[in-house]
Design an enzyme around this catalytic site. Structure first.
Site, PDB file in Angstrom:
ATOM      1  N   LEU A   1      78.637  10.423 -44.151  1.00 44.94           N
ATOM      2  CA  LEU A   1      78.891  11.635 -43.384  1.00 44.94           C
ATOM      3  C   LEU A   1      78.774  11.304 -41.901  1.00 44.94           C
ATOM      4  O   LEU A   1      77.987  10.437 -41.509  1.00 44.94           O
ATOM      5  CB  LEU A   1      77.884  12.733 -43.750  1.00 44.94           C
ATOM      6  CG  LEU A   1      77.913  13.260 -45.189  1.00 44.94           C
ATOM      7  CD1 LEU A   1      76.795  14.279 -45.404  1.00 44.94           C
ATOM      8  CD2 LEU A   1      79.265  13.881 -45.529  1.00 44.94           C
ATOM      9  N   ASP A   2      79.543  12.016 -41.094  1.00 42.01           N
ATOM     10  CA  ASP A   2      79.431  11.847 -39.653  1.00 42.01           C
ATOM     11  C   ASP A   2      77.995  12.125 -39.202  1.00 42.01           C
ATOM     12  O   ASP A   2      77.248  12.869 -39.863  1.00 42.01           O
ATOM     13  CB  ASP A   2      80.369  12.815 -38.918  1.00 42.01           C
ATOM     14  CG  ASP A   2      81.830  12.511 -39.172  1.00 42.01           C
ATOM     15  OD1 ASP A   2      82.153  11.335 -39.407  1.00 42.01           O
ATOM     16  OD2 ASP A   2      82.645  13.455 -39.123  1.00 42.01           O
ATOM     17  N   ARG A   3      77.643  11.582 -38.073  1.00 42.92           N
ATOM     18  CA  ARG A   3      76.287  11.744 -37.526  1.00 42.92           C
ATOM     19  C   ARG A   3      75.844  13.211 -37.523  1.00 42.92           C
ATOM     20  O   ARG A   3      74.732  13.536 -37.939  1.00 42.92           O
ATOM     21  CB  ARG A   3      76.246  11.193 -36.099  1.00 42.92           C
ATOM     22  CG  ARG A   3      74.917  11.395 -35.385  1.00 42.92           C
ATOM     23  CD  ARG A   3      74.997  10.943 -33.935  1.00 42.92           C
ATOM     24  NE  ARG A   3      73.752  11.172 -33.230  1.00 42.92           N
ATOM     25  CZ  ARG A   3      73.417  12.322 -32.633  1.00 42.92           C
ATOM     26  NH1 ARG A   3      74.255  13.357 -32.668  1.00 42.92           N
ATOM     27  NH2 ARG A   3      72.255  12.445 -32.020  1.00 42.92           N
TER      28      ARG A   3
END
Length: 291
Positions: free
Chosen positions: A134-136
């Protein structure tokens, strides 16, 4: 009587007459991994070590030992929100503002580091293999495999059959309360963003349904059918409803300090039995501004 019960073994019951190598290949082992396993004396037939490609009989038990490994990241410790765990995988609710995997600028403080720390705490000598990332600033479910075999199995599931659902808070009140977005996505010229591109883009499919609305914002239940980078963010922007707080595809928000996107549900199959598993991650606290 021949089943090796330790979590360090994968056990398979022979259901048709064939040789060892073909049997293991049918169960997801590559030829390279089979050769390596034989060389390292990791394969057992009815509890006895096997060092050749042998003809199998019905109801024989093939066991493959999962070898010990060194951690593949800096070992750091932090309490993890563990949603599900068995002998092959662990599902974690990743908090926002945390990078999933280490990179040149993120060698510590990543989810990888903390999973290595958790494996250290439970004395599991394995690498942490991520099946998804997942993105940050996106929170929610991340699946980590505990062996190369489990990783191959889960990765194949992600390519064809895993159900993934997200919560997203978007700007605006949608005229259509549910819908399907099928628009091809490609990398944009800046090399960072993605965009809808009908010439160069790859087929991408997303569905959504409005859950609640407030103050010119809407909470959506979003399902991914393909797995393109930034797919939900790009698709929702393309219909005029970008995600609140998404500084890359929209703008910063006074309501939330990140893009309001959370992976809350996955349905996968257990590695060894193909039994369905449903995993849920509760709605994050910083979504509370949308009442």
């Amino acid at each position: 009587m021949y089943i090796l019960k330790s979590d360090d073994f994968l056990n398979f019951k022979v259901d048709k007459k064939m040789n060892t190598n073909d049997f293991l290949r049918e169960r997801g082992f590559s030829s390279r991994l089979i050769r390596k396993s034989i060389r390292e004396k990791l394969i057992y037939l009815n509890g006895k070590n096997l060092q050749e490609n042998k003809k199998l009989k019905l109801n024989n038990i093939i066991s493959v030992k999962i070898p010990d490994e060194l951690p593949n990241g800096l070992v750091e410790h932090m309490p993890l929100d563990i949603l599900y765990e068995d002998e092959d995988i662990i599902a974690i609710n990743k908090p926002p503002y945390m990078v999933t995997h280490t990179a040149k600028d993120d060698l510590s403080g990543t989810l990888l580091n903390y999973v290595c720390g958790y494996f250290d705490e439970i004395s599991l000598k394995r690498k942490a293999r991520f099946a998804n990332r997942l993105d940050r600033d996106t929170s929610g479910i991340v699946i980590i495999a505990k062996s190369a075999y489990a990783h191959a199995n889960i990765s194949e599931q992600f390519e064809r059959q895993i159900t993934k659902r997200y919560l997203a808070i978007v700007q605006g009140i949608l005229e259509k309360k549910e819908g399907l977005i099928e628009k091809p996505i490609a990398r944009s010229d800046d090399g960072i963003k993605r965009e809808v591109n009908y010439v160069l883009g790859k087929y991408s499919k997303t569905s959504y349904k409005v859950i609640r609305e407030y103050n010119n914002m809407s909470l959506l239940d979003v399902q991914l059918y393909t797995g393109r980078t930034h797919q939900i963010r790009v698709h929702l922007k393309s219909i005029g409803n970008p995600i609140v707080g998404d500084s890359l595809y929209n703008c910063k928000s006074s309501f939330i300090n990140r893009q309001a996107l959370h992976c809350y549900y996955m349905q996968i199959k257990k590695v060894r039995t193909a039994e369905n598993i449903e995993i849920y991650a509760k709605e994050p606290d910083d979504f509370n501004f949308l009442k």
